[in-house]
Design an enzyme around this catalytic site. Structure first.
Site, PDB file in Angstrom:
ATOM      1  N   SER A  68      -5.813   7.053   0.142  1.00 13.74           N
ATOM      2  CA  SER A  68      -5.030   7.182   1.376  1.00 13.74           C
ATOM      3  C   SER A  68      -3.543   6.909   1.214  1.00 13.74           C
ATOM      4  O   SER A  68      -2.752   7.342   2.048  1.00 13.74           O
ATOM      5  CB  SER A  68      -5.602   6.252   2.455  1.00 13.74           C
ATOM      6  OG  SER A  68      -5.625   4.912   1.996  1.00 13.74           O
ATOM      7  N   LYS A  99      -0.089   8.969   6.582  1.00 16.88           N
ATOM      8  CA  LYS A  99       0.513   8.607   7.870  1.00 16.88           C
ATOM      9  C   LYS A  99       1.581   9.598   8.335  1.00 16.88           C
ATOM     10  O   LYS A  99       1.850   9.704   9.546  1.00 16.88           O
ATOM     11  CB  LYS A  99       1.113   7.207   7.778  1.00 16.88           C
ATOM     12  CG  LYS A  99       0.102   6.080   7.686  1.00 16.88           C
ATOM     13  CD  LYS A  99      -0.537   5.798   9.027  1.00 16.88           C
ATOM     14  CE  LYS A  99      -1.336   4.506   9.006  1.00 16.88           C
ATOM     15  NZ  LYS A  99      -1.910   4.199  10.328  1.00 16.88           N
TER      16      LYS A  99
END
Length: 409
Positions: A304, A54
């Site tokens: 992730s 992110k």
């Protein structure tokens, strides 16, 4: 809606991120390779700054704001990873940040977000509730809303993961990507498919928060009525307009994984790869473990994120061990005579199982006067070992029942 993102946009985002984000490692996983019958590589975005991918998209979005926009401050909604990315980027670029989080967001993610200088406000139960509150705050204060996935700059930033995959694994045949709102999946798919259309792109969602399969079937973003998953990083009930279009046009398949599969994948990554990941970060590996012969290799699984609450990690480890058959719950009927329990525990010990808990039950309509029911919680070496133990007890004449019909979990 933002304009469609192109490979050129992703390459421009990479230039902007030079010296800001790191090129995360690509590690071959021998145990996964053996399981699926071909090479499997792990793209370790859990080792990215702030602990997830992110940070890439958040920086690109805020860096492209004008000085006047940054002076008004930025606002975001996030369960934690986007929050940290926005907070760090705002700190680096001199903007004030306010982040709305769903109630119950992981404490380490909240603390890290505050540590990067952002103000944290809790709003609602789900990410969508926090997004509504963030949009209201933006309208009232003039702060710029930094959407967690549905903006071209954010998608382009996340797409830089795809560029790195192409460079680190040019031989890849399949890329599996954990998916919530679709920002990472869309970015990776755009970056990879425009350069290598032969590579199969697979999105992986938690079954309890899988908005993409139904949306793709209906041809438009469609909201879930409820969600239930420990994978807060991909718990998004409504895909974005931009990300939906990109996934529809560039992604080959979206699959789902269960909570048990997420737990087992997280535990396997911890044990075998020595990688700490959050449940969302384990989704791609969970899909490979569940569908071990469905994906062409070499396969790349994106990890992730790695921001997991230690309390949740403990629970997930126990759940993952249970799902893998390492814990066994049994109800065993034995004679209510001296030495009866000792003989039962002796059988368990001879089979190499470890006793975690023993409970006697003497009052039950299913028991005879000279019987007692013993509840055992055991630690085993896995499902095959558990089956051997069960067979041994039954061969010795014990009446054995497994609550739920199988190993715990």
């Amino acid at each position: 809606m933002s304009p469609a993102v192109t490979l050129a946009d992703v390459r421009a985002a990479r230039e902007l991120l030079a010296g800001v984000s790191i090129t995360t490692p690509m590690e071959e996983s021998r145990w996964l390779s053996a399981l699926v019958g071909g090479p499997v590589l792990l793209k370790c975005e859990n080792l990215q700054r702030t602990g997830s991918f992110k940070a890439r998209g958040a920086y690109v979005r805020i860096a492209r704001l004008s000085e006047a926009e940054r002076a008004r401050g930025v606002v975001a909604a996030s369960a934690g990873n986007h929050a940290q990315g926005v907070a760090l980027a705002a700190q680096q670029l001199g903007a004030r940040a306010t982040v709305f989080m769903p109630e119950g967001a992981p404490i380490p993610k909240e603390n890290a977000t505050r540590g990067y200088g952002a103000e944290v406000v809790f709003a609602g139960r789900y990410l969508e509730d926090a997004l509504v509150a963030a949009a209201r705050f933006a309208a009232e204060t003039g702060a710029v809303l930094i959407h967690p996935f549905d903006h071209a700059d954010v998608v382009a930033g996340q797409g830089t993961v795809g560029l790195e995959i192409l460079e680190q694994a040019p031989e890849a045949a399949t890329v599996l990507v954990p998916t919530g709102g679709g920002g990472l999946l869309a970015g990776v798919a755009i970056a990879v498919k425009e350069a290598r259309p032969d590579i199969r792109i697979v999105g992986v969602q938690a079954a309890g928060a899988a908005a993409f399969p139904g949306s793709l079937e209906r041809g438009a973003p469609t909201a879930l009525t409820a969600m239930a998953t420990m994978a807060d990083g991909i718990a998004v009930g409504l895909p974005g307009e931009l990300t939906f279009a990109a996934v529809r046009d560039h992604v080959d398949e979206v699959v789902t994984v269960s909570e048990d599969q997420l737990s087992r994948a997280l535990l396997a990554l911890l044990e075998r790869a020595k990688m700490v990941v959050e449940p969302a970060g384990a989704a791609a590996v969970a899909a490979l473990m569940d569908r071990s012969r469905e994906f062409a290799t070499p396969a790349v699984a994106v990890l992730s994120g790695g921001n997991i609450d230690p309390l949740l990690l403990g629970k997930v480890i126990r759940h993952g061990m249970s799902a893998a058959g390492r814990y066994l719950n049994l109800q065993v009927t034995i004679p209510d005579t001296p030495g009866g329990l000792a003989r039962l525990l002796g059988e368990v010990s001879e089979q190499g199982a470890n006793v975690l808990e023993v409970v006697h039950e003497r009052i039950s309509p299913t028991l005879h006067l000279d019987e007692v029911e013993v509840h055992l919680q055991l630690e085993t070496r896995g499902a095959p070992h558990a089956e051997l133990l069960l067979a041994r007890l039954r061969a010795r004449g014990y009446r054995v029942v497994q609550p739920g019909g199988g190993p715990v979990g």
